[in-house]
Design an enzyme around this catalytic site. Sequence first.
Site, PDB file in Angstrom:
ATOM      1  NE  ARG A   1     -21.292 -18.610  20.905  1.00  0.00           N
ATOM      2  CZ  ARG A   1     -21.839 -18.357  22.079  1.00  0.00           C
ATOM      3  NH1 ARG A   1     -22.280 -17.133  22.348  1.00  0.00           N
ATOM      4  NH2 ARG A   1     -21.966 -19.295  22.994  1.00  0.00           N
TER       5      ARG A   1
ATOM      6  NE  ARG B   1     -25.098 -20.312  20.738  1.00  0.00           N
ATOM      7  CZ  ARG B   1     -24.123 -21.209  20.657  1.00  0.00           C
ATOM      8  NH1 ARG B   1     -23.603 -21.519  19.485  1.00  0.00           N
ATOM      9  NH2 ARG B   1     -23.663 -21.784  21.747  1.00  0.00           N
TER      10      ARG B   1
ATOM     11  N   GLY C   1     -15.136  -4.902   2.627  1.00  0.00           N
ATOM     12  CA  GLY C   1     -15.739  -3.999   1.640  1.00  0.00           C
ATOM     13  C   GLY C   1     -15.318  -2.565   1.842  1.00  0.00           C
TER      14      GLY C   1
ATOM     15  N   GLY D   1      -7.220   3.731  -4.390  1.00  0.00           N
ATOM     16  CA  GLY D   1      -6.054   4.538  -4.036  1.00  0.00           C
ATOM     17  C   GLY D   1      -4.975   4.428  -5.100  1.00  0.00           C
TER      18      GLY D   1
ATOM     19  NE  ARG E   1      -4.035  -1.906   2.248  1.00  0.00           N
ATOM     20  CZ  ARG E   1      -5.063  -2.065   1.430  1.00  0.00           C
ATOM     21  NH1 ARG E   1      -5.284  -1.210   0.456  1.00  0.00           N
ATOM     22  NH2 ARG E   1      -5.889  -3.092   1.596  1.00  0.00           N
TER      23      ARG E   1
ATOM     24  CB  ILE F   1     -12.350  -8.217  -2.649  1.00  0.00           C
ATOM     25  CG1 ILE F   1     -12.018  -7.388  -1.412  1.00  0.00           C
ATOM     26  CG2 ILE F   1     -11.208  -9.142  -3.018  1.00  0.00           C
ATOM     27  CD1 ILE F   1     -12.063  -8.182  -0.110  1.00  0.00           C
ATOM     28  CG  ASP F   2     -13.158  -3.326  -0.985  1.00  0.00           C
ATOM     29  OD1 ASP F   2     -13.288  -4.403  -0.381  1.00  0.00           O
ATOM     30  OD2 ASP F   2     -12.254  -2.499  -0.729  1.00  0.00           O
TER      31      ASP F   2
HETATM   32  O1  F6P Z   1      -9.676  -3.166  -0.303  1.00  0.00           O
HETATM   33  C1  F6P Z   1      -9.660  -4.517   0.011  1.00  0.00           C
HETATM   34  C2  F6P Z   1      -9.750  -4.723   1.491  1.00  0.00           C
HETATM   35  O2  F6P Z   1      -9.721  -6.112   1.751  1.00  0.00           O
HETATM   36  C3  F6P Z   1     -10.944  -4.081   2.173  1.00  0.00           C
HETATM   37  O3  F6P Z   1     -12.122  -4.803   2.011  1.00  0.00           O
HETATM   38  C4  F6P Z   1     -10.458  -3.993   3.590  1.00  0.00           C
HETATM   39  O4  F6P Z   1     -11.095  -2.950   4.284  1.00  0.00           O
HETATM   40  C5  F6P Z   1      -8.997  -3.711   3.429  1.00  0.00           C
HETATM   41  O5  F6P Z   1      -8.635  -4.144   2.132  1.00  0.00           O
HETATM   42  C6  F6P Z   1      -8.099  -4.393   4.425  1.00  0.00           C
HETATM   43  O6  F6P Z   1      -6.820  -3.919   4.237  1.00  0.00           O
HETATM   44  P1  F6P Z   1      -5.475  -4.600   4.785  1.00  0.00           P
HETATM   45  O7  F6P Z   1      -5.214  -5.816   3.956  1.00  0.00           O
HETATM   46  O8  F6P Z   1      -4.450  -3.554   4.597  1.00  0.00           O
HETATM   47  O9  F6P Z   1      -5.759  -4.978   6.206  1.00  0.00           O
END
Ligand code: F6P
Length: 358
Positions: free
Chosen positions: A275, A170, A178, A112, A73, A134-135
């Site tokens: 849970r 439960r 996401g 990003g 990142r 994946i989002d």
């Molecule tokens: O953008 C993909 C994602 O998996 C999001 O769903 C999640 O909020 C984030 O990345 C988690 O980021 P990291 O892998 O830096 O913990």
Amino acid sequence: MRFGMLTSGGDCQSLNATMRGIGKALYRMYDDVQIYGFNEGYRGLMYEDYRIMEQEDFSGLLVRGGTILGTSRTPFKLINEPDAYGNDKVEMMKQTYRKLRLDGLIVLGGNGSLKTANLLSQQGLKVVAAPKTIDNDLWGTDTTFGFQSALSIATNAIDCIHTTAASHRRVFIVEIMGHKVGWLTLYAGIAGGADIILLPEIPYDIDCIVKAIQARTKSGQHFAILAVAEGAISKEKAAMTKKELKEFTKKAPAYPSVAYEVGAAIAEKTGQEIRVTVPGHMQRGGIPTAYDRLIATRLGAETAKLVRDNNFGYMAAFRNGKITKVSLEEIAGKLKTVDPDSQEIREARAVGISFGDC
Ligand code: F6P
């Protein structure tokens, strides 16, 4: 021709499959092509850390999750701040590009990462992109590669909870990734038969959630399953300013994540046993689904076509079932969120799913 390629941001199951599509297509398009694979995203581009990707490197990747190039990142908000050694990050990337005499840079990334791709494009680099996440929150494309595979895992998590839930009285909560949007939770929630779905786009009211649970009990169903997006938010919090929210969070009890917060509130109001399951990064792991491989291959081939046709400054995208291109300028900084009035939401409500907003 010499092209750079990198994968940036959170990984997903079909990054390799998409690179395979790009690589195979490029090797067929040009008699003489060299692909420079930068290690760990923009970091590799900054620090000239790369490997030459031969034609055979693109074989056997269709079913291999993760990314053979590695990823990292590189937060866009810090892109204009110097690195740990005081170097200008953007200048370093431009230097590597020029030093290697690249004819283009191919970025596989999400929100990003594509802001940075757009910045580099504005600064004169020839950049094309493929929509990864994946989002599924990338503006300008109906779907992203990675989403389908994560959806399958998130749905499977709800399926597994279903069988155990049916044996116990439960309330079960499954927290789904996401980031700030609810696509994954909405689709997995519907596909997995969740009773209540909480999304960032529809702030929840805890009393409405309780009502929905009680209605199920009245109808003879003694368990309930909630699919909760990691970015879900209560009505009270959604109405607060950033400053108010910060103050509120300081005083409120600290929960590991929103699923635990919702769980505690339900337990307090109903006395029911709760849970919580958080599948977390499992949702980004394993092999891509068949449909994701198809999407990855198509987007990969189209990304290579953008390069061949000199369509730099664009990302390959899906719109209304067709592949198209969308400019990086148009998508940079925009988020594709779930429309609370969309057909999907209305259909989910029609089959009795609550969104915690009576
Ligand atoms: O953008 C993909 C994602 O998996 C999001 O769903 C999640 O909020 C984030 O990345 C988690 O980021 P990291 O892998 O830096 O913990």
